[in-house]
Design a protein around this motif. Structure first.
Motif, mmCIF file in Angstrom:
data_model
loop_
_atom_site.group_PDB
_atom_site.id
_atom_site.type_symbol
_atom_site.label_atom_id
_atom_site.label_comp_id
_atom_site.label_asym_id
_atom_site.label_seq_id
_atom_site.Cartn_x
_atom_site.Cartn_y
_atom_site.Cartn_z
ATOM 1 N N ASP A 43 0.824 -1.220 0.000
ATOM 2 C CA ASP A 43 0.000 0.000 0.000
ATOM 3 C C ASP A 43 0.853 1.263 0.000
ATOM 4 N N LYS A 46 2.141 1.712 -3.472
ATOM 5 C CA LYS A 46 1.056 2.147 -4.361
ATOM 6 C C LYS A 46 0.826 3.645 -4.237
ATOM 7 N N GLU A 47 0.849 4.152 -3.031
ATOM 8 C CA GLU A 47 0.674 5.599 -2.841
ATOM 9 C C GLU A 47 1.869 6.362 -3.405
#
Length: 178
Positions: A43, A46-47
């Protein structure tokens, strides 16, 4: 850096962190000899990628220097974007990685425009036509560079065109493996 997870083991051919032995995708012959992915596409990654690739925060690429190897063999071939994607983003993320490696980008391929790979399923990616075209004959050992290794289709398609056009060998380097 906070949030990034280094891949320390995985498939010996593509670094898929879900496998300790050769993964099902790598059991088939491919022009791509191997791929080294450096980080999990978690995550946090991904950011980071959304900020870098889709929101145009180009300066973020400098933060990857701590994860990149000091030396890599082969002429660096960044996976090309179509002209439409370069226009949308303002830069090619694979070229940014290549430059961070202090390698001269070799534009041996061009790419036809198609729907974004991220919007396609694995089956759609694998069944789709190869979007890569040769720019010129090549020689030597090549290092194909991209940002994310998802299904491997992009890297394998690009490697196939490079091999068909004279490359002795093609290995890959990606920042992330999803």
């Amino acid at each position: 850096m906070n949030g990034f997870e280094v891949i320390t083991e995985g498939c010996p051919r593509c670094c898929n962190p879900r496998y300790s032995e050769t993964c099902p995708d790598c059991r088939h012959d491919s022009a791509l000899l191997s791929n080294t992915s450096l980080l999990f596409y978690n995550d946090f990654a991904k950011e980071w990628m959304a900020r870098f690739k889709y929101r145009g925060d180009y300066e973020l690429i400098a933060s990857m220097s701590v994860f990149l190897p000091y030396f890599v063999r082969g002429k660096a071939v960044p996976v090309p974007l179509s002209d439409v994607r370069v226009e949308e983003r303002g830069f090619n993320q694979a070229e940014a990685i290549t430059e961070l490696l202090m390698k001269r980008p070799r534009p041996y391929l061009k790419r036809s425009h198609s729907e974004k790979q991220a919007k396609k399923s694995k089956q759609e990616r694998e069944r789709g036509a190869n979007p890569f075209l040769p720019v010129q004959q090549v020689r030597g050992n090549l290092l194909l560079i991209d940002d994310i290794y998802t299904t491997g289709t992009t890297m394998k398609q690009a490697a196939a065109v490079l091999k068909e056009n004279g490359a002795d060998s093609v290995r890959g380097l990606t920042l992330f493996h999803s």
